[in-house]
Structures are given as structure tokens and as C-alpha cells.
Design a protein around this motif. Structure first.
Motif, PDB file in Angstrom:
ATOM      1  N   SER A  46       0.961  -1.106   0.197  1.00 55.61           N
ATOM      2  CA  SER A  46       0.071  -0.012   0.198  1.00 55.61           C
ATOM      3  C   SER A  46       0.868   1.355   0.191  1.00 55.61           C
ATOM      4  O   SER A  46       1.918   1.212   0.521  1.00 55.61           O
TER       5      SER A  46
ATOM      6  N   GLN B 120      -0.580   3.340  -6.740  1.00 57.53           N
ATOM      7  CA  GLN B 120      -1.035   2.062  -6.387  1.00 57.53           C
ATOM      8  C   GLN B 120      -1.168   1.196  -7.298  1.00 57.53           C
ATOM      9  O   GLN B 120      -0.999   0.032  -7.005  1.00 57.53           O
ATOM     10  N   ALA B 121      -1.876   1.677  -8.416  1.00 51.36           N
ATOM     11  CA  ALA B 121      -2.075   0.503  -9.457  1.00 51.36           C
ATOM     12  C   ALA B 121      -0.889   0.024  -9.965  1.00 51.36           C
ATOM     13  O   ALA B 121      -0.773  -1.146 -10.126  1.00 51.36           O
ATOM     14  N   ALA B 122       0.286   0.749  -9.976  1.00 49.67           N
ATOM     15  CA  ALA B 122       1.674  -0.044 -10.447  1.00 49.67           C
ATOM     16  C   ALA B 122       1.900  -0.878  -9.542  1.00 49.67           C
ATOM     17  O   ALA B 122       2.651  -2.016  -9.761  1.00 49.67           O
TER      18      ALA B 122
ATOM     19  N   ARG C 195      -8.600  10.143 -14.946  1.00 52.92           N
ATOM     20  CA  ARG C 195      -7.721   9.286 -15.087  1.00 52.92           C
ATOM     21  C   ARG C 195      -7.381   8.820 -16.636  1.00 52.92           C
ATOM     22  O   ARG C 195      -8.320   9.134 -17.388  1.00 52.92           O
TER      23      ARG C 195
ATOM     24  N   ASP D 168       0.034  -2.595  -7.463  1.00 54.83           N
ATOM     25  CA  ASP D 168      -0.665  -3.806  -7.477  1.00 54.83           C
ATOM     26  C   ASP D 168      -0.185  -4.774  -8.576  1.00 54.83           C
ATOM     27  O   ASP D 168      -0.257  -6.050  -8.454  1.00 54.83           O
ATOM     28  N   THR D 169       0.206  -4.132  -9.669  1.00 49.93           N
ATOM     29  CA  THR D 169       0.735  -4.859 -10.882  1.00 49.93           C
ATOM     30  C   THR D 169       2.168  -5.539 -10.467  1.00 49.93           C
ATOM     31  O   THR D 169       2.109  -6.910 -10.806  1.00 49.93           O
TER      32      THR D 169
ATOM     33  N   GLY E 194      -2.960   7.433  -7.178  1.00 51.55           N
ATOM     34  CA  GLY E 194      -3.734   6.339  -7.851  1.00 51.55           C
ATOM     35  C   GLY E 194      -2.909   5.630  -8.654  1.00 51.55           C
ATOM     36  O   GLY E 194      -3.022   4.512  -8.984  1.00 51.55           O
ATOM     37  N   VAL E 195      -1.934   6.323  -9.399  1.00 48.88           N
ATOM     38  CA  VAL E 195      -1.136   5.811 -10.511  1.00 48.88           C
ATOM     39  C   VAL E 195      -0.220   4.819  -9.871  1.00 48.88           C
ATOM     40  O   VAL E 195       0.059   3.664 -10.352  1.00 48.88           O
TER      41      VAL E 195
END
Length: 328
Positions: A165, A281-283, A328, A285-286, A278-279
Motif C-alpha cells: 500500500s 497504487q495501480a503500479a 484518469r 498492485d501490478t 492512484g497511478v
């Protein structure tokens, strides 16, 4: 996507010269607010030794979605575990390999490591400066790359169960700085080093009751397990990390088409903050899903390179021109 390549193991004389460079610096006093303390020749001499740790101990895998800007920019990174973990080290070695040791680059760092025996002078010579807005502004004015970890101790000492996180808390200073100085933000996400120790709790309530934020500028009092200390009880001392694999991804630069005055508009700052986090966190997660990190990394490579060695993609930038910062 470009992956920073592994380099051949250095010759013994290069390693000896790196050790001699470290020995020569250890008698110097760090100058946390002096940008001229950065020593490109020192960096070039110690880089072969750092490369051994980068390639063979931490098995670092650093990917770049798009080439970073030529001028000044603010690199914004998550902390990949507590003090003693090699996140800034890995980022800087990758930067030096790709862009050279002469290009000015600095990392904003907490005051405490400057007081560690020997290490303070070494870090200072490598480009570490005290984390404050004035130092960051001066570095950007010189056209430098500036690396910042906005989450600080709250992000570094987050419990192991929350290692994937982004924890920046209420800190928005990095965004106000980027807006005022009109520089792009380059997000950097990293995983793996958090598995070098176990943190049960960050102990923020304990820190508040002990008034640690006022006394020692620490918002945490972590409890967990780490080498060589065994039990960690409230003091985030640097630990000795085992050879965990570190996987880093440098994301596309983000530019906000906003005037410097936007830094004083809380609503605009918050929308920009949500976009950046947001950008990232998405990365993150990937990278978690790919699993090529930690004590037992998954095998395989997800990197791609065009024939000329440059990252895939056209302009290499994510821009907010013509949109609101939160788009986004």
C-alpha cells in the motif's frame, strides 16, 4: 518497457578502488544542506562495488516505462520497508547506470542517517541532502533530479500485512513543490525489500503518547523482528536485510498543466495528490501480481524493449493538459 541491464562483475582492482574511495571519505563530516557535497568522482569510483550489491545480492530489477525528462523533475517514491532497506540505493544505482554519474541528482533524506558513523559522509557524497523544501528548491533550480519519499517513517514502518500500500498520509508538500517550481513528477514504485523483516505494528499510537514526533521527529514506534537485532521495540534502527529481490518500476512522467498559484489551492492540490497516488497504487498492485520480488521471487521477466533500446511508447509522458488533475 526498458529494463536496466545487469553489468559484468567488476575486476578486483575496481573493487579495491571503491573501498579506497569509501575509506577516504569516512573522515569527512557530512554537510546535509550543501548541494556541492555531492561528488560525481566518488560516485563513479564506488559504483562497481554498489553494482555488485545491486546485481548479485538484491538482484535488483529496475524497469522504465518511458525515458525521464532531460531537465529538473521530482521523483516520488514509496518506501520499500524500514531503515536499512536498499530502496534509495537501488533507485540511484539504476539512475547512474542509465544517465551517468555527472548528471545532477539528489535524494531528500531524514536528518538521522547523516549522523551515522561514516555513512553520513558517504550518503552525502552520493547526493543525499536534508529533507526540507529549501534544499529541494535549490536542487531543482540547478536542473537536478530530486528523489523524495513523501511517506517518510509512516510509509517505511507500515505493518508487513500492508506492504503493498502507498502510505503518504497527510503529506502534500511534494505536490506543492512540483506545482510551484513547474516541474514534472516521475512516480517510482518498488516492492520486495519489505520481506527482509517483519513489522507487526508501526506503533503510531505509542509514538504519540511518548511525544516522539516532537522529541525526535519520529511518528512511529515499530514492533517486529529484524536481523541482527531480533526483536524491534519502538526504535527503527537500520537492520541487516537478507538477500531479498527488489523489483522497481519507474513510471511515465506526470505533468500538471496548472499555474504555480495552484499550489495554494487545497482542492487542486488534493486532486493532483489523488492522481499521483492512484497511478502509483495501480503500479504497485501490478508488481505484486507479477511476483518477481522478495525472498522467493517468481521466475520470468515481463520487460519489453524496442530495437533501439528505448522504452515503448510515443511521447513517454502522462499529461493533464485539457483535463482536471484527477482525470484518469
Amino acid at each position: 518497457m526498458l529494463t536496466i541491464p545487469r553489468e559484468p562483475r567488476p575486476r578486483l582492482d575496481a573493487v579495491r578502488d571503491a573501498l579506497a574511495a569509501l575509506a577516504a571519505k569516512r573522515g569527512e563530516f557530512p554537510r546535509p544542506d550543501d548541494l556541492d557535497a555531492r561528488d560525481p568522482r566518488f560516485i563513479a569510483r564506488v559504483l562497481p562495488l554498489l553494482g555488485l550489491l545491486y546485481d548479485d545480492y538484491f538482484r535488483c530489477e529496475t524497469e522504465i516505462e518511458a525515458e525521464i525528462p532531460a531537465g529538473p523533475f521530482l521523483a516520488v517514491a514509496n518506501h520499500n520497508a524500514m531503515t536499512g532497506t536498499p530502496d534509495m540505493f537501488c533507485h540511484m544505482v539504476a539512475f547512474w547506470r542509465r544517465y551517468g554519474t555527472v548528471r545532477p541528482a539528489y535524494g531528500l533524506m531524514h536528518d538521522v542517517p547523516f549522523h551515522f558513523p561514516y555513512a553520513g559522509a558517504w550518503l552525502n557524497a552520493g547526493g543525499a541532502i536534508a529533507a526540507n523544501p529549501e534544499n529541494a528548491r535549490h536542487a531543482l533550480a540547478r536542473g537536478a533530479a530530486v528523489l523524495v519519499f513523501p511517506g517518510g517513517d509512516v510509509d517505511a514502518c507500515k505493518p508487513t500485512r500492508e506492504q503493498y500500500s502507498i502510505r503518504f498520509g497527510r503529506r502534500r508538500g511534494f505536490l506543492r513543490l512540483a506545482l510551484r517550481e513547474q516541474v514534472p513528477i516521475v512516480p517510482v514504485v518498488s516492492v520486495g525489500a519489505h520481506q527482509s523483516l517483519y513489522i507487526a505494528t508501526d506503533g503510531r499510537r505509542i509514538a504519540e503518547r511518548l511525544r516522539l514526533p516532537d522529541l525526535v521527529r519520529s511518528n512511529v514506534a515499530p514492533i517486529g523482528l529484524a536481523l541482527p537485532w531480533g526483536l524491534i521495540l519502538g526504535v527503527p534502527l537500520p537492520h541487516l536485510p537478507p538477500p531479498v529481490k527488489v523489483h522497481t518500476r519507474i513510471l511515465r512522467p506526470i505533468r500538471f498543466d496548472l499555474p504555480p498559484e495552484a499550489a495554494d489551492a487545497p482542492g487542486m492540490v488534493e486532486e493532483a495528490f489523488e492522481r499521483v497516488v492512484g497511478v502509483m497504487q495501480a503500479a504497485l498492485d501490478t508488481l505484486r501480481a507479477e511476483g518477481r520480488h522478495g525472498m522467493f521471487p517468481r521466475k520470468g521477466s515481463g520487460s519489453g524493449r524496442s530495437a533501439d533500446g528505448h522504452p515503448d511508447g510515443r511521447d513517454g509522458e502522462s499529461s493533464t493538459r485539457g483535463r482536471t488533475p484527477a482525470a484518469r
